[in-house]
Motif scaffolding. Structure first.
Motif, PDB file in Angstrom:
ATOM      1  N   LEU A 109       0.862  -1.176   0.000  1.00  0.00           N
ATOM      2  CA  LEU A 109       0.000   0.000   0.000  1.00  0.00           C
ATOM      3  C   LEU A 109       0.901   1.228   0.000  1.00  0.00           C
ATOM      4  N   SER A 111       1.169   5.206  -0.238  1.00  0.00           N
ATOM      5  CA  SER A 111       0.507   6.511  -0.209  1.00  0.00           C
ATOM      6  C   SER A 111       1.401   7.618  -0.758  1.00  0.00           C
ATOM      7  N   SER A 116       5.245   4.344   3.880  1.00  0.00           N
ATOM      8  CA  SER A 116       4.882   3.356   2.862  1.00  0.00           C
ATOM      9  C   SER A 116       5.907   3.336   1.730  1.00  0.00           C
ATOM     10  N   CYS A 144      -2.494   2.661  -4.553  1.00  0.00           N
ATOM     11  CA  CYS A 144      -2.784   3.929  -3.892  1.00  0.00           C
ATOM     12  C   CYS A 144      -4.212   4.333  -4.214  1.00  0.00           C
ATOM     13  N   MET A 202      -9.439   3.189   2.713  1.00  0.00           N
ATOM     14  CA  MET A 202      -8.696   1.925   2.809  1.00  0.00           C
ATOM     15  C   MET A 202      -9.624   0.739   2.536  1.00  0.00           C
ATOM     16  N   SER A 206      -9.170  -1.809  -0.534  1.00  0.00           N
ATOM     17  CA  SER A 206      -8.999  -3.239  -0.264  1.00  0.00           C
ATOM     18  C   SER A 206      -9.919  -4.080  -1.135  1.00  0.00           C
ATOM     19  N   SER A 219       2.034  -2.623   4.708  1.00  0.00           N
ATOM     20  CA  SER A 219       1.586  -1.260   4.949  1.00  0.00           C
ATOM     21  C   SER A 219       2.519  -0.568   5.943  1.00  0.00           C
ATOM     22  N   GLU A 221       1.891   1.366   8.746  1.00  0.00           N
ATOM     23  CA  GLU A 221       1.421   1.795  10.071  1.00  0.00           C
ATOM     24  C   GLU A 221       2.491   1.616  11.151  1.00  0.00           C
ATOM     25  N   ALA A 261      -6.086  -0.836   9.998  1.00  0.00           N
ATOM     26  CA  ALA A 261      -5.340  -1.599   8.995  1.00  0.00           C
ATOM     27  C   ALA A 261      -5.827  -3.042   8.911  1.00  0.00           C
ATOM     28  N   THR A 265      -9.038  -4.083   5.813  1.00  0.00           N
ATOM     29  CA  THR A 265      -8.553  -5.022   4.805  1.00  0.00           C
ATOM     30  C   THR A 265      -9.209  -6.396   4.969  1.00  0.00           C
ATOM     31  N   ALA A 272      -3.135  -7.622   5.895  1.00  0.00           N
ATOM     32  CA  ALA A 272      -2.186  -6.505   5.946  1.00  0.00           C
ATOM     33  C   ALA A 272      -1.074  -6.813   6.948  1.00  0.00           C
ATOM     34  N   VAL A 274       2.482  -5.324   8.836  1.00  0.00           N
ATOM     35  CA  VAL A 274       3.014  -4.007   9.207  1.00  0.00           C
ATOM     36  C   VAL A 274       4.441  -4.122   9.785  1.00  0.00           C
TER      37      VAL A 274
END
Length: 465
Positions: A109, A111, A116, A144, A202, A206, A219, A221, A261, A265, A272, A274
């Motif tokens: 993902l 942005s 990211s 995105c 989001m 997804s 992702s 986060e 997150a 998803t 997802a 992280v």
């Protein structure tokens, strides 16, 4: 010893005893409920239920919760390790690569923000040097979403072009987002304003990603909580306050960004991962002397300077310089500023002034203070009417995603309580105008409870109250 993200209940069929546990940070959701017979675990049948605390273990034999995750930073004492950019870089690269163990189509993902983009850059480099990419072509797929012309879309395409990824640019309209609100709130199980603002795009993204056959995404986060990346950290008075705030933010991630997150998803069967919330990486980053995380414009240090500098490689750049040093943009802002403005207009059309006047009587717990918050609360209560459900959602004043404690860092913030990054007056390049509140922040006054202080949320002089 368990690493990664998980929540589980393990039953011993020999004696019917069981243990339940949740990962260190609370990336995966887990709830704990008590039924009338002390056995039920479904929310519809429980008299009381809570969000199972991250990093904890429950044993039916002992009957209590025990924290199994006890990192050094949890005590919030001030660390003193010197800044080592290479250690930061290597620890993060290991955290990313660890999460590439998969046999399904995956992507990132993207942005276009720092976090990211770094994830995409590290994955891209790794795929170029390994056989993993043969499972799904030899190029990384990035995704995105945003309103047409939004800051994120432009930055993400630039990063994707730089890294040579197969980039998927997805668009949505304000009306499409508004139409999805009820479904979003049903899936993410919260009425927190900033979580809903960010979860909606989001959630829409997804759905599209899953339709393309992708099963897993990485992702970004967690980085802002660990490194003090939110714009309100510009006002941190000293390193002690900054470090304590980052600790509070990490401890609350399971109620905000992790919740978003995972649930936005998972609603579409997308997983997802992280990497910033890797246990070892968190330990390395939180062991740093917080002085190096302080935002010092006189020294050229903007938010998350320690992370930016760690990946500032002149010989083999990870990212274009201006992307590496792009100002923090919260996801709900970056998809397009008119998204939040549209949400506020929608709420204004559905919530009257008289409804706001009586808000404290209708919703005595976590009383909504704006029409937008009131609207989300009505939708939430439609799906989850029990008092126990509403108590799983945090409350309190916030500016640009701050905790209530950090609001005290700047007296001006109490006049403009909004979770958008644009509420960080004097910091965000596109901040709200200081003399007036955002469009939907209506004046709401209610008698304070005993010992409660009054927060004036509209810029009205305190004397007027």
């Amino acid at each position: 010893m368990l690493d990664g993200m998980f929540s589980f209940v393990l039953l011993d069929t020999r004696d019917k005893s069981f243990i339940a546990a949740r990962d260190a940070i609370g990336i995966c959701p887990l709830y704990m409920g008590w039924g009338l017979d002390e056995m039920k675990a479904l929310s519809d049948d429980c008299e009381r239920f809570i969000s199972f605390p991250p990093g904890h273990l429950y044993s039916s034999k002992t009957g209590g919760l025990r924290r199994w995750y006890n990192p050094p930073w949890f005590s919030e004492s001030i660390p003193s390790a010197p800044y080592d950019p290479l250690l930061i870089r290597e620890s993060f690269e290991k955290a990313v690569i660890k999460r590439l163990m998969t046999d399904v189509p995956f992507g990132v993902l993207l942005s276009g923000g720092l976090d990211s983009s770094l994830v995409a850059s590290v994955v891209s480099r790794y795929l170029a040097e390994t056989k993993v990419a043969r499972q799904w072509g030899n190029k990384l797929h990035t995704f995105c979403i945003g309103l047409k012309g939004s800051p994120d879309l432009k930055a993400a395409k630039e990063v994707a072009d730089y890294l040579g990824t197969v980039h998927h640019e997805l668009h949505f309209t304000v009306q499409e987002g508004i139409d999805a609100l009820e479904e979003v709130i049903y899936h993410i199980e919260t009425y927190d304003v900033t979580t809903i603002r960010a979860s909606t795009p989001m959630f829409l993204m997804s759905r599209k990603i899953k339709s393309l056959g992708v099963k897993m995404v990485l992702s970004g986060e967690g980085s802002d909580e660990i490194f003090g990346g939110y714009l309100y950290f510009h006002k941190a008075p000293n390193k002690k306050e900054l470090h304590e705030e980052t600790c509070r933010k990490i401890k609350a991630l399971h109620l905000y960004d992790c919740l978003r997150a995972n649930k936005a998803t998972s609603a579409w069967g997308l997983e997802a991962r992280v990497p910033f919330l890797d246990k070892n990486f968190i330990n390395v980053a939180m062991d740093l002397d917080p002085e190096c995380k302080m935002i010092r414009r006189d020294l050229g240090r903007i938010e998350k300077w320690v992370l930016r500098n760690a990946f500032d490689d002149e010989k083999k750049p990870y990212l274009p310089k201006h992307i590496l040093y792009r100002q923090k943009e919260q996801f709900s802002d970056g998809v397009g500023y008119s998204w939040i403005d549209g949400l506020k207009d929608h709420a204004n059309a559905h919530v009257s002034d008289s409804m706001m006047t009586n808000a404290s009587f209708v919703y005595p717990e976590n009383t909504p203070t704006t029409k937008e918050a009131y609207y989300y609360r009505t939708v939430f209560e439609k799906f989850y009417p029990k008092n126990a459900a509403r108590l799983t959602v945090p409350g309190g004043p916030s500016v640009a995603c701050s905790t209530a404690k950090a609001v005290e860092w700047d007296t001006a913030w109490s006049k403009l309580l909004d979770p958008s990054g644009r509420a960080a007056l004097g910091v965000h390049d596109a901040a709200y105008e200081e003399e007036k509140a955002p469009a939907s922040a209506d004046p709401v006054f209610r008698p304070p409870a005993h010992g409660e202080s009054i927060l004036v949320e509209t810029g009205v002089p305190a004397a007027a109250v």
